[in-house]
Design a protein around this motif. Structure first.
Motif, PDB file in Angstrom:
ATOM      1  N   UNK A  78       3.587  -0.707  -3.665  1.00 34.29           N
ATOM      2  CA  UNK A  78       4.573  -1.789  -3.701  1.00 34.29           C
ATOM      3  C   UNK A  78       5.449  -1.742  -2.455  1.00 34.29           C
ATOM      4  N   UNK A  79       5.873  -0.557  -2.065  1.00 30.83           N
ATOM      5  CA  UNK A  79       6.714  -0.409  -0.878  1.00 30.83           C
ATOM      6  C   UNK A  79       5.996  -0.877   0.375  1.00 30.83           C
ATOM      7  N   UNK A  80       4.750  -0.469   0.560  1.00 35.29           N
ATOM      8  CA  UNK A  80       4.038  -0.844   1.772  1.00 35.29           C
ATOM      9  C   UNK A  80       3.792  -2.353   1.827  1.00 35.29           C
ATOM     10  N   UNK A  81       3.579  -2.963   0.677  1.00 29.23           N
ATOM     11  CA  UNK A  81       3.484  -4.424   0.633  1.00 29.23           C
ATOM     12  C   UNK A  81       4.801  -5.051   1.085  1.00 29.23           C
ATOM     13  N   UNK A 231      11.113   1.042   5.280  1.00 24.99           N
ATOM     14  CA  UNK A 231      10.228   2.124   4.862  1.00 24.99           C
ATOM     15  C   UNK A 231      11.000   3.387   4.500  1.00 24.99           C
ATOM     16  N   UNK A 232      11.938   3.784   5.344  1.00 18.24           N
ATOM     17  CA  UNK A 232      12.669   5.034   5.101  1.00 18.24           C
ATOM     18  C   UNK A 232      13.453   4.960   3.796  1.00 18.24           C
ATOM     19  N   UNK A 236      12.653   7.020   0.295  1.00 18.03           N
ATOM     20  CA  UNK A 236      13.724   7.767  -0.372  1.00 18.03           C
ATOM     21  C   UNK A 236      13.819   7.349  -1.832  1.00 18.03           C
ATOM     22  N   UNK A 237      13.735   6.045  -2.078  1.00 19.54           N
ATOM     23  CA  UNK A 237      13.812   5.548  -3.452  1.00 19.54           C
ATOM     24  C   UNK A 237      12.626   6.025  -4.287  1.00 19.54           C
TER      25      UNK A 237
END
Length: 374
Positions: A78-81, A231-232, A236-237
């Motif tokens: 999900x993050x990379x999307x 991204x960072x 972290x999340x």
């Protein structure tokens, strides 16, 4: 329902029940993405005028922590999307808005980043692949590694050197089905088993000039102005979510596990100490990350240092908390009967994701001391 209430509902109904299966079968969490897409959450960072949620980094951090507490693999995908979406949203022209951002908001397109190369290691901002000008656009030749979402992504944001080295870096939108693109390998990591992080090979791939994000040479600015904070803070999340999931699992186990004399595991002083450490670590790291995200959104002075430190704190805390959770859960935690061993494996990845913990510590240390970064 609010964005976070919707995320929590999807986690309860779809993501958490499939987390063990995704991990065991090492497969992409397609059911989660279908549910997130149906709810409009793939468009979390898409502007409202294009059909998206118009969310901020604060929303991304809060959502990612909730998802990771259920499934780290889904949270990373999900993050990379969202990182890929954020790049396009930052400088999209009218055609890119209609071809990518609207379909993302409608749950019809998944994106990702293709930054890493074997020869550059953690220095993803210094790619070897170059955008060779071919008249109507660019030709790409080379290989990208650790492409999360891999062949499940409809489009990939590829960072390359510009057509002339002195121009800097380019960001290009590459459609998965473009001739000359192929994916190979399988993710064989010890954790985040469903993140589908594989290699992408580019063989004389032709990309139209209209697929350039912004102008020639805008890549470096997009990396440090858009990708890095997204991204960072997102990683972290994810690590805060993994820590929270491990803590909650250990807490429930400690309260439920009873002995013949009627005492629970939670009645033991050593266990109480562990629970206290986990509770404090999760709360402190989560609050720090959310404040860093708020600072980034507000443009607060020194926000970038908090952003970088958030990943350091979260990555180190996730390892600590998941190890403590293993101690609390004992033999049961060491088996697949409980998700603790999955949280522990997933938590190891945060510190080695570029920029690594060591690189970030160097950058933060230099910054606070007034030493030039490069």
């Amino acid at each position: 329902m609010s964005i976070l209430e919707t995320v929590e509902h999807i986690c309860k109904e779809v993501i958490a029940p499939l987390a063990s299966e995704i991990d065991r079968e090492r497969r992409f969490p397609k059911e989660a993405f279908q549910a997130l897409g149906n709810a409009g959450l793939l468009g979390l960072l898409v502007p409202k005028e294009l059909g998206g949620q118009g969310g901020t980094l604060e929303d991304l951090v809060a959502a990612n922590e909730i998802i990771a507490a259920s499934c780290g693999s889904t949270a990373m995908c999900f993050l990379m999307h969202q990182c890929g979406t954020a790049v396009i949203a930052a400088k999209a022209n009218a055609d890119q808005q209609e071809r990518y951002l609207r379909p993302i908001a409608e749950g019809r397109k998944i994106g990702t980043l293709a930054f890493s190369e074997t020869g550059t290691g953690a220095h993803f901002y210094n790619p070897e692949i170059q955008s060779e000008a071919n008249g109507n656009g660019y030709t790409l030749q080379g290989r990208k590694s650790f492409v999360t979402n891999g062949d499940q992504a409809d489009f990939l944001i590829v960072v390359t050197k510009a057509s002339s080295p002195e121009k800097g870096l380019n960001m290009l939108i590459l459609d998965r089905e473009t001739p000359g693109v192929r994916f190979e390998g399988a993710w064989e990591g010890i954790g985040l088993n469903g993140n589908n992080s594989i290699a992408m090979v580019l063989n004389e791939v032709k990309i139209p000039g209209a697929q350039l994000v912004g102008e020639e040479g805008d890549g470096l600015g997009l990396i440090f102005g858009v990708v890095a904070p997204t991204f960072i803070l997102g990683v972290a999340a994810v690590n805060n979510g993994l820590a929270r999931g491990a803590y909650q699992t250990a807490l429930e186990h400690a309260k439920a596990r009873t002995y013949a004399d009627g005492r629970s595991l939670a009645d033991i002083q050593a266990i109480q100490f562990y629970l206290s450490e986990m509770f404090g670590g999760v709360a402190a790291s989560s609050l720090f990350t959310r404040d860093a995200a708020a600072g980034a959104v507000q443009g607060r002075e020194g926000a970038i240092l908090q952003v970088m430190q958030s990943k350091i704190n979260a990555s180190e805390n996730a390892v600590k908390v998941t190890n403590l959770a293993m101690q609390v859960c004992g033999g049961q935690g060491y088996t697949r009967n409980m998700p603790v061993e999955r949280y522990l494996r997933d938590a190891r990845a945060g510190s080695v994701m570029a920029p690594t913990t060591e690189v970030l510590k160097e950058w933060v240390g230099k910054s606070v001391a007034g030493v030039p970064l490069f």
